[in-house]
Design a protein around this motif. Structure first.
Motif, mmCIF file in Angstrom:
data_model
loop_
_atom_site.group_PDB
_atom_site.id
_atom_site.type_symbol
_atom_site.label_atom_id
_atom_site.label_comp_id
_atom_site.label_asym_id
_atom_site.label_seq_id
_atom_site.Cartn_x
_atom_site.Cartn_y
_atom_site.Cartn_z
ATOM 1 N N ALA A 64 -23.641 -7.858 38.431
ATOM 2 C CA ALA A 64 -22.936 -6.730 37.814
ATOM 3 C C ALA A 64 -21.604 -6.495 38.516
ATOM 4 C CB ALA A 64 -23.806 -5.484 37.875
ATOM 5 N N THR A 65 -21.618 -6.548 39.839
ATOM 6 C CA THR A 65 -20.380 -6.377 40.611
ATOM 7 C C THR A 65 -19.385 -7.485 40.301
ATOM 8 O OG1 THR A 65 -21.646 -5.326 42.401
ATOM 9 C CG2 THR A 65 -19.435 -6.127 42.935
ATOM 10 N N LEU A 66 -19.884 -8.713 40.190
ATOM 11 C CA LEU A 66 -19.019 -9.848 39.873
ATOM 12 C C LEU A 66 -18.349 -9.660 38.516
ATOM 13 C CD1 LEU A 66 -17.990 -12.700 40.527
ATOM 14 C CD2 LEU A 66 -20.067 -13.605 39.475
ATOM 15 N N ILE A 67 -19.115 -9.209 37.526
ATOM 16 C CA ILE A 67 -18.547 -8.992 36.190
ATOM 17 C C ILE A 67 -17.511 -7.878 36.223
ATOM 18 C CG2 ILE A 67 -19.107 -8.206 33.850
ATOM 19 C CD1 ILE A 67 -21.826 -9.624 34.196
ATOM 20 N N VAL A 68 -17.807 -6.784 36.925
ATOM 21 C CA VAL A 68 -16.850 -5.678 37.042
ATOM 22 C C VAL A 68 -15.548 -6.159 37.681
ATOM 23 C CG1 VAL A 68 -16.383 -3.487 38.217
ATOM 24 C CG2 VAL A 68 -18.589 -3.857 37.091
ATOM 25 N N PHE A 69 -15.663 -6.950 38.746
ATOM 26 C CA PHE A 69 -14.461 -7.448 39.416
ATOM 27 C C PHE A 69 -13.672 -8.408 38.524
ATOM 28 C CE2 PHE A 69 -15.775 -6.771 44.138
ATOM 29 C CZ PHE A 69 -15.736 -5.407 43.915
ATOM 30 N N LEU A 70 -14.380 -9.217 37.743
ATOM 31 C CA LEU A 70 -13.683 -10.132 36.830
ATOM 32 C C LEU A 70 -12.848 -9.348 35.819
ATOM 33 C CD1 LEU A 70 -16.427 -12.819 36.117
ATOM 34 C CD2 LEU A 70 -14.281 -13.160 37.356
ATOM 35 N N ILE A 71 -13.400 -8.213 35.375
ATOM 36 C CA ILE A 71 -12.669 -7.390 34.406
ATOM 37 C C ILE A 71 -11.526 -6.631 35.088
ATOM 38 C CG2 ILE A 71 -12.864 -5.419 32.837
ATOM 39 C CD1 ILE A 71 -15.771 -6.308 32.314
ATOM 40 N N MET A 72 -11.811 -6.020 36.236
ATOM 41 C CA MET A 72 -10.803 -5.202 36.924
ATOM 42 C C MET A 72 -9.618 -6.032 37.389
ATOM 43 S SD MET A 72 -13.116 -2.617 39.266
ATOM 44 C CE MET A 72 -11.631 -2.082 40.149
ATOM 45 N N TYR A 73 -9.910 -7.249 37.868
ATOM 46 C CA TYR A 73 -8.843 -8.034 38.494
ATOM 47 C C TYR A 73 -8.444 -9.246 37.651
ATOM 48 C CZ TYR A 73 -10.116 -5.098 42.424
ATOM 49 O OH TYR A 73 -10.380 -4.007 43.230
ATOM 50 N N ARG A 74 -8.637 -9.132 36.353
ATOM 51 C CA ARG A 74 -8.211 -10.207 35.458
ATOM 52 C C ARG A 74 -6.677 -10.266 35.403
ATOM 53 N NH1 ARG A 74 -9.116 -5.753 32.491
ATOM 54 N NH2 ARG A 74 -7.781 -5.330 30.665
ATOM 55 N N ARG A 83 -3.210 -9.853 33.956
ATOM 56 C CA ARG A 83 -2.572 -9.036 32.933
ATOM 57 C C ARG A 83 -1.055 -9.109 33.116
ATOM 58 N NH1 ARG A 83 -5.639 -3.514 34.031
ATOM 59 N NH2 ARG A 83 -5.664 -4.464 36.108
ATOM 60 N N GLU A 84 -0.371 -9.295 32.004
ATOM 61 C CA GLU A 84 1.090 -9.384 32.070
ATOM 62 C C GLU A 84 1.666 -8.080 32.623
ATOM 63 O OE1 GLU A 84 2.945 -11.905 31.598
ATOM 64 O OE2 GLU A 84 1.340 -13.244 30.893
ATOM 65 N N GLY A 85 2.585 -8.208 33.559
ATOM 66 C CA GLY A 85 3.248 -7.045 34.128
ATOM 67 C C GLY A 85 2.549 -6.463 35.343
ATOM 68 N N HIS A 86 1.350 -6.962 35.663
ATOM 69 C CA HIS A 86 0.625 -6.480 36.840
ATOM 70 C C HIS A 86 0.756 -7.500 37.965
ATOM 71 C CE1 HIS A 86 -1.650 -2.955 35.222
ATOM 72 N NE2 HIS A 86 -1.296 -3.538 34.078
ATOM 73 N N ARG A 87 1.174 -7.038 39.111
ATOM 74 C CA ARG A 87 1.314 -7.922 40.253
ATOM 75 C C ARG A 87 0.042 -7.866 41.107
ATOM 76 N NH1 ARG A 87 6.769 -7.121 43.436
ATOM 77 N NH2 ARG A 87 5.892 -9.014 44.380
ATOM 78 N N ALA A 88 -0.317 -8.992 41.700
ATOM 79 C CA ALA A 88 -1.490 -9.044 42.574
ATOM 80 C C ALA A 88 -1.256 -8.183 43.807
ATOM 81 C CB ALA A 88 -1.762 -10.479 42.998
ATOM 82 N N ILE A 139 -5.831 -6.554 49.161
ATOM 83 C CA ILE A 139 -6.829 -5.527 49.426
ATOM 84 C C ILE A 139 -7.507 -5.835 50.748
ATOM 85 C CG2 ILE A 139 -8.952 -4.438 48.596
ATOM 86 C CD1 ILE A 139 -8.136 -5.218 45.780
ATOM 87 N N GLU A 140 -7.468 -4.897 51.660
ATOM 88 C CA GLU A 140 -8.125 -5.101 52.954
ATOM 89 C C GLU A 140 -9.629 -4.875 52.824
ATOM 90 O OE1 GLU A 140 -6.412 -2.635 55.895
ATOM 91 O OE2 GLU A 140 -4.447 -3.607 55.825
ATOM 92 N N GLY A 141 -10.389 -5.539 53.678
ATOM 93 C CA GLY A 141 -11.833 -5.353 53.679
ATOM 94 C C GLY A 141 -12.214 -3.950 54.134
ATOM 95 N N SER A 142 -13.404 -3.517 53.706
ATOM 96 C CA SER A 142 -13.885 -2.184 54.055
ATOM 97 C C SER A 142 -14.944 -2.293 55.154
ATOM 98 C CB SER A 142 -14.481 -1.494 52.825
ATOM 99 O OG SER A 142 -15.139 -0.303 53.194
ATOM 100 N N THR A 143 -14.600 -1.821 56.328
ATOM 101 C CA THR A 143 -15.559 -1.846 57.441
ATOM 102 C C THR A 143 -16.789 -1.006 57.113
ATOM 103 O OG1 THR A 143 -13.762 -2.122 59.033
ATOM 104 C CG2 THR A 143 -15.886 -1.349 59.887
ATOM 105 N N LYS A 144 -16.567 0.153 56.472
ATOM 106 C CA LYS A 144 -17.675 1.038 56.108
ATOM 107 C C LYS A 144 -18.643 0.347 55.162
ATOM 108 C CE LYS A 144 -18.669 5.527 54.000
ATOM 109 N NZ LYS A 144 -18.074 6.752 53.383
#
Length: 219
Positions: free
Chosen positions: A36-46, A48-53, A56-61
């Motif tokens: 489920a997390t993998l699918i969410v990330f595929l959608i969130m970080y797909r 998209r024209e006009g969006h720059r990469a 993201i730093e890792g979360s120690t928490k």
């Protein structure tokens, strides 16, 4: 319990199925969450024209949370299984019958002592790939191998133990509660004939077993 498991005919280790089922459901929940997390990330970080990469730093928490959760689960399972593991691997006391089992490429050899009640004499009976036992009796197995590592496995008894070359293991006990014929495969890759290394546990009633014994050692 998981209905696809082989029928459990053992008197003792019902808890093996309980632990197996618990581990199965924990693993299934983790699998679903990961996908489920993998699918969410595929959608969130797909793309998209006009969006720059973005970096993201890792979360120690977050790392502390999932590391702690994993540790708690594994430790909890260990605490549940440890007492029963000790029972399974304890040296048997006062077994009703003792049978020696020897793994050898690519067969199981079952050795029964004769009327003299001693192994290693002319009275011994050696069978190939057939282990005869009476129902509802404590059977001790003395397990060894003479060439490579084999694995003595009776799925219907939830019993599996490696057979080690030149070492005799005596801490194996089982009690079968149903008559019938049950497979004993080798569960360790032991050579080119591994797939054909298969024996059978043949559980008889006490009267049938006594009659079988008389056939092997007629008076």
């Amino acid at each position: 319990m998981l209905h696809w498991l082989p029928k459990n005919i053992s008197k003792h280790p019902q808890y093996v199925d309980t632990l197996f089922t618990l581990i199965y459901w924990i693993t299934l929940v983790v699998l679903v969450l990961v996908f489920a997390t993998l699918i969410v990330f595929l959608i969130m970080y797909r793309h998209r024209e006009g969006h720059r990469a973005e970096y993201i730093e890792g979360s120690t928490k977050l790392e502390i949370i999932w590391t702690t959760a994993t540790t708690v689960i594994v430790f909890g399972l260990a605490m549940l299984s440890f007492p029963e593991w000790n029972k399974l691997k304890a040296t048997p006391e006062n077994p009703d019958y003792v049978v020696q089992v020897r793994g050898e490429q690519f067969n199981w050899y079952m050795i029964y002592h004769g009327p003299d009640n001693e192994f290693g004499t002319d009275d011994d009976l050696e069978l190939e790939n057939e282990l005869y036992v009476p129902i509802d009796k404590d059977i001790q197995i003395e397990l060894t191998s003479i060439d490579v590592i084999h694995s003595f496995f009776i799925p219907n008894l939830r019993l599996k133990q490696d057979a080690l070359p030149n070492r005799v293991l005596k801490n194996i006990m089982f009690n079968a509660q149903e008559t019938g014929r049950y497979e004993i495969p080798c569960a360790e890759l032991c050579g080119f004939g591994h797939a054909e290394m298969r024996g059978y546990l043949i559980v008889k009633t006490q009267d049938e077993y006594d009659a079988w014994v008389k056939e092997q050692w007629p008076e």
